[in-house]
Write an enzyme that holds these catalytic residues in place. Structure first.
Site, short mmCIF file in Angstrom:
data_model
loop_
_atom_site.label_atom_id
_atom_site.label_comp_id
_atom_site.label_asym_id
_atom_site.label_seq_id
_atom_site.Cartn_x
_atom_site.Cartn_y
_atom_site.Cartn_z
N ASP A 21 17.93 72.59 39.84
CA ASP A 21 17.05 72.35 40.99
C ASP A 21 17.34 73.44 42.18
OD1 ASP A 21 14.63 69.80 41.61
OD2 ASP A 21 15.39 71.00 43.39
N ARG A 49 8.55 67.65 58.56
CA ARG A 49 9.80 67.72 57.60
C ARG A 49 10.54 68.77 58.48
NH1 ARG A 49 7.67 67.99 51.43
NH2 ARG A 49 6.93 65.96 51.46
C1 SAM Z 1 7.99 67.02 42.11
S1 SAM Z 1 9.71 67.52 41.59
C2 SAM Z 1 9.42 67.44 39.99
C3 SAM Z 1 10.77 66.48 39.21
C4 SAM Z 1 10.48 66.30 37.84
N1 SAM Z 1 10.39 67.76 37.05
C5 SAM Z 1 9.23 65.78 37.49
O1 SAM Z 1 8.36 66.05 36.91
O2 SAM Z 1 9.31 64.25 37.74
C6 SAM Z 1 9.56 68.95 42.03
C7 SAM Z 1 10.99 69.65 42.23
O3 SAM Z 1 10.86 71.18 42.09
C8 SAM Z 1 11.96 71.67 42.96
N2 SAM Z 1 11.78 73.13 43.16
C9 SAM Z 1 10.66 73.58 44.10
N3 SAM Z 1 10.89 75.02 44.13
C10 SAM Z 1 11.82 75.29 43.43
C11 SAM Z 1 12.20 76.53 43.38
N4 SAM Z 1 11.85 77.81 43.42
N5 SAM Z 1 13.39 76.48 42.23
C12 SAM Z 1 13.70 75.41 41.52
N6 SAM Z 1 13.42 74.14 42.01
C13 SAM Z 1 12.30 74.11 42.85
C14 SAM Z 1 12.26 70.71 44.14
O4 SAM Z 1 13.23 70.75 44.91
C15 SAM Z 1 11.73 69.37 43.45
O5 SAM Z 1 12.89 68.80 43.25
#
Ligand code: SAM
Length: 271
Positions: free
Chosen positions: A143, A38
């Protein structure tokens, strides 16, 4: 161009710390190859040939922009419309009927990725909440990744990504693209006008003033360690209105997390 620089375990440790301190994501050594591939994409764009050079570049950028781009590169953004459909059934049958007499309703999709989750929430509100046009209803969608937030704001999805949506809702709430946009659909104003998209790092303090009736924080806590999860759940609890609901992902649980939230059913908790 592809650089084959090997990442030493010590270098991995430095990235591990930087990522943990920035966004709470806890990586163990088994994720080294994934992290390398990545980061390589970003390094290629910048013409940087070593992981050390890239880390120096990230830390040297005092605007914080490269740190954001690094987080964009490493975060896992998998999501879907109507993902974990039981949650939307629960909203339809249990939560929205109880909220029907309330004028102001606030929902937060707290790791919204490319928008499928908040757009799904908007569809269910329009379909199942009585008298929505006479109410003050808003969805906040946040996000940490600016890349996915840009996609979410655009609200433009390929046919493939819209597969989780019942055909009836796709016709009703999305505009079909023509010519260059053949095979793509855009969320209609009716949906997007309910949602505000913002960048928010869940590790930081929550700047929102009011309380939420519903918080979705799904499929992000799996990347956090227990102390980080404990702190986050306590922050969510402070942001929930009395009787408000917290929804978490299906592989997540609040077992062993000290909290005043009450278990309702698997992955659903209540203040
Ligand atoms: C796997 S996705 C989940 C999306 C949605 N909630 C779902 O369940 O389909 C996880 C998301 O968490 C975000 N993320 C990771 N660390 C984070 C943080 N510290 N604060 C806010 N968002 C975060 C990532 O950028 C990503 O878009």
């Amino acid at each position: 161009m592809f650089y084959n620089d090997e990442m030493t375990d010590a270098e991995f440790g430095l990235y591990q710390r930087l990522i943990y301190d920035t966004c709470g994501i806890s990586l163990n050594l088994s994720k080294k190859q994934l992290l390398m591939s990545r980061l390589n994409k970003r390094m290629n764009n910048l013409g940087l040939a070593s992981f050390k050079a890239y880390r120096d570049y990230v830390l040297g950028d005092k605007t914080g922009k490269e740190l954001t781009l690094m987080i964009d590169a490493i975060s896992t953004n998998k999501t879907d419309f109507f993902r974990e459909p039981e949650h939307f059934e629960f909203l339809k049958h249990k939560v929205y009927p109880a909220l029907s007499s309330q004028y102001r309703i606030r929902i937060w999709s707290a790791a919204c990725s490319s928008g499928e989750e908040p757009y799904t929430l908007a569809i269910t509100l329009l379909e199942y909440l009585n008298n929505i046009s006479k109410k003050d209803v808003r969805i906040l969608a946040t996000d940490i990744s600016t890349k996915v937030l840009d996609e979410a704001v655009a609200g433009l999805y390929s046919e493939e990504r819209l597969r989780g949506i019942p055909a009836m809702f796709r016709q009703k709430y999305f505009l079909k693209g023509n010519n260059y946009w053949n095979g793509y659909y855009r969320a209609k104003e009716e949906l997007s006008s309910l949602i505000s998209f913002r960048r928010l790092n869940l590790m930081e303090s929550f700047p929102m003033k009011g309380l939420f009736d519903i918080i979705f924080c799904r499929n992000v806590m799996i990347y956090f360690d227990k102390p980080t999860r404990d702190r986050l759940i306590s922050k969510f609890s402070h942001k929930l209105a009395p009787g408000g609901y917290l929804f978490i992902g299906h592989s997540e649980s609040l077992n062993g997390v000290p909290t005043d939230l009450k278990y309702v059913q698997p992955t659903v908790y209540r203040k």
